[in-house]
Write a protein that holds these residues in place. Structure first.
Motif, PDB file in Angstrom:
ATOM      1  N   LEU A 145       0.839  -1.198   0.000  1.00 55.02           N
ATOM      2  CA  LEU A 145       0.000   0.000   0.000  1.00 55.02           C
ATOM      3  C   LEU A 145       0.873   1.247   0.000  1.00 55.02           C
ATOM      4  O   LEU A 145       1.790   1.378   0.811  1.00 55.02           O
ATOM      5  CB  LEU A 145      -0.902   0.011   1.238  1.00 55.02           C
ATOM      6  N   TYR A 155      -2.622   3.496  -3.667  1.00 51.41           N
ATOM      7  CA  TYR A 155      -2.343   2.430  -4.626  1.00 51.41           C
ATOM      8  C   TYR A 155      -2.165   1.146  -3.845  1.00 51.41           C
ATOM      9  O   TYR A 155      -1.416   1.109  -2.859  1.00 51.41           O
ATOM     10  CB  TYR A 155      -1.063   2.719  -5.417  1.00 51.41           C
ATOM     11  N   ILE A 156      -2.867   0.104  -4.233  1.00 49.43           N
ATOM     12  CA  ILE A 156      -2.707  -1.191  -3.576  1.00 49.43           C
ATOM     13  C   ILE A 156      -2.359  -2.254  -4.606  1.00 49.43           C
ATOM     14  O   ILE A 156      -2.778  -2.178  -5.760  1.00 49.43           O
ATOM     15  CB  ILE A 156      -3.969  -1.616  -2.791  1.00 49.43           C
ATOM     16  N   ILE A 241      -8.638  -1.158   4.072  1.00 44.79           N
ATOM     17  CA  ILE A 241      -8.701  -2.322   3.181  1.00 44.79           C
ATOM     18  C   ILE A 241      -9.327  -3.504   3.906  1.00 44.79           C
ATOM     19  O   ILE A 241     -10.188  -4.209   3.352  1.00 44.79           O
ATOM     20  CB  ILE A 241      -7.287  -2.688   2.677  1.00 44.79           C
ATOM     21  N   ARG A 265     -10.353  -0.305  -5.651  1.00 45.34           N
ATOM     22  CA  ARG A 265      -9.462   0.862  -5.528  1.00 45.34           C
ATOM     23  C   ARG A 265      -9.959   2.040  -6.372  1.00 45.34           C
ATOM     24  O   ARG A 265     -10.024   3.177  -5.898  1.00 45.34           O
ATOM     25  CB  ARG A 265      -8.052   0.470  -5.965  1.00 45.34           C
ATOM     26  N   ASP A 266     -10.314   1.736  -7.629  1.00 47.40           N
ATOM     27  CA  ASP A 266     -10.678   2.805  -8.562  1.00 47.40           C
ATOM     28  C   ASP A 266     -12.106   3.305  -8.376  1.00 47.40           C
ATOM     29  O   ASP A 266     -12.367   4.502  -8.558  1.00 47.40           O
ATOM     30  CB  ASP A 266     -10.486   2.310 -10.001  1.00 47.40           C
ATOM     31  N   ALA A 269     -12.390   3.248  -3.204  1.00 49.05           N
ATOM     32  CA  ALA A 269     -11.389   3.861  -2.318  1.00 49.05           C
ATOM     33  C   ALA A 269     -10.978   5.267  -2.767  1.00 49.05           C
ATOM     34  O   ALA A 269     -10.982   6.202  -1.970  1.00 49.05           O
ATOM     35  CB  ALA A 269     -10.169   2.956  -2.216  1.00 49.05           C
ATOM     36  N   ASN A 270     -10.646   5.397  -4.045  1.00 46.71           N
ATOM     37  CA  ASN A 270     -10.141   6.676  -4.520  1.00 46.71           C
ATOM     38  C   ASN A 270     -11.239   7.641  -4.966  1.00 46.71           C
ATOM     39  O   ASN A 270     -10.950   8.717  -5.506  1.00 46.71           O
ATOM     40  CB  ASN A 270      -9.128   6.462  -5.654  1.00 46.71           C
TER      41      ASN A 270
END
Length: 277
Positions: A145, A155-156, A241, A265-266, A269-270
Motif C-alpha cells: 500500500l 495504490y494497492i 482495506i 481501488r478505482d 477507495a479513490n
C-alpha cells in the motif's frame, strides 16, 4: 567526531537526494572531509558516551521527585530543609540547579502529538499488510500500500511475498499509477526491505534500496518505533482495506483477488470523500 544524527543526515542527503559532499558540507555547516568520511563508510559510527558524573544530590532524587509531585512549585529552601533531615550534606546551589533542570523537563504523564500536514507531492507513506493463506496452498497473501499524504489517494497491489524485488516492483507500479510523479519523501514503518539496522533514532537503510531512492531522487524516512501518528495515513489505509474491501468477498484465484482489488481501488477507495480533506 560528528554526532550520529548528523551522520545519518549526511547519508540520507548523499544516497537519498544525490547531493555531493560540497553541497552537504555547506548545508549542514560541517567540514567537507568529515562528510566524505561518513559517505565512504556508508554507516553511522556511534560515539562512546562519557561516564555519568555522580552528584551529591543523586541519593535524594527519589525524595525530591516525591516532594515535587505533591507540589510542583515547592520552593528550593523547603526542599533543602526536608532532605537535610534525611542526611543531605550538599549545598544550596547544586540543589537549586538540579530542581531548575527538573522543572524544565516536559511532563511525561501525557504525550501530545502534533497533526502532520503535507503539501501536494511532498510525501507518500508505504507499508505492507498480511492477509494469510487465503487459498489454502501455503502461500501467504500480502498487500502493498502506498498513500499520497496530501490527497489520500492510494495504490494497492496484492503479492505472494514481501521480497525486495516485489517491494521495488510495487514502487514502480505505484509511481506509474500516480502518473509518473514521484514524491519528495517516502515514509516507511521500518520495513526490512528498506531498513537493515536501527538503534534508537539512528537508521541504516538497505544499500540496494538507497541506490533505488537515488535513482528516483526521493528521500526515504523510517518512522520512529511505536509512533503510529507518524504513519497514520498508511496505517489507516491498511485498516480501510481490511474493513471495506476484504469482508464478505470470495476469490476464485489470486488473479481474481487482484482484479477485484483494482476495481475497489478505482471505484470506491479513490472516489471517497475523506473527512479530513
Amino acid at each position: 567526531m560528528l554526532t550520529p544524527e548528523l551522520q545519518a543526515e549526511i547519508l540520507a542527503m548523499h544516497f537519498g537526494q544525490k547531493k555531493g559532499s560540497r553541497s552537504i558540507a555547506g548545508t549542514l555547516g560541517i567540514g567537507r572531509k568529515a562528510g566524505i568520511k561518513v559517505i565512504q563508510r556508508r554507516s553511522v559510527a556511534l560515539t562512546v558516551g562519557k561516564s555519568a558524573r555522580h552528584s551529591i544530590v543523586d541519593p535524594f532524587k527519589p525524595m525530591i521527585a516525591e516532594l515535587m509531585a505533591k507540589d510542583a512549585r515547592i520552593p528550593v529552601p523547603a526542599v533543602l530543609q526536608r532532605i537535610r533531615e534525611a542526611g543531605y550534606l550538599g549545598g544550596y546551589t547544586v540543589l537549586r540547579e538540579f530542581i531548575k533542570k527538573t522543572r524544565a523537563l516536559p511532563s511525561r504523564s501525557h504525550e501530545a502529538f502534533l497533526q502532520l500536514d503535507f503539501v501536494p507531492g511532498q510525501c507518500a507513506q508505504i507499508d505492507w499488510g498480511e492477509f494469510g493463506d487465503v487459498f489454502g496452498d501455503g502461500a501467504k497473501v500480502h498487500c502493498f500500500l502506498m498513500v499520497m499524504c496530501f490527497s489520500r489517494k492510494l495504490y494497492i497491489e496484492f503479492t505472494l511475498s514481501e521480497k525486495f524485488e516485489e517491494f521495488i516492483r510495487c514502487h514502480e507500479n505505484a509511481f506509474k499509477f500516480f502518473g509518473g510523479r514521484v514524491p519528495q519523501e517516502c515514509w516507511y514503518d521500518n520495513l526490512t526491505s528498506a531498513v537493515t539496522e536501527r538503534m534508537g533514532r539512528l537508521v541504516r537503510f538497505n544499500s540496494r534500496f538507497l541506490a533505488y531512492t537515488g535513482h528516483h531522487g526521493f528521500k526515504p524516512h523510517a518512522c520512529n518505533v511505536a509512533r503510529g501518528n507518524e504513519k497514520g495515513r498508511v496505517e489507516g489505509g491498511v485498516k480501510y482495506i481490511r474493513s471495506s474491501f476484504w469482508p464478505g468477498r470470495k476469490f476464485v484465484n489470486f488473479q481474481d483477488l487482484c482484479d477485484q482489488a483494482i476495481q475497489w481501488r478505482d471505484e470506491t477507495a479513490n472516489n471517497r470523500e475523506h473527512k479530513t480533506t
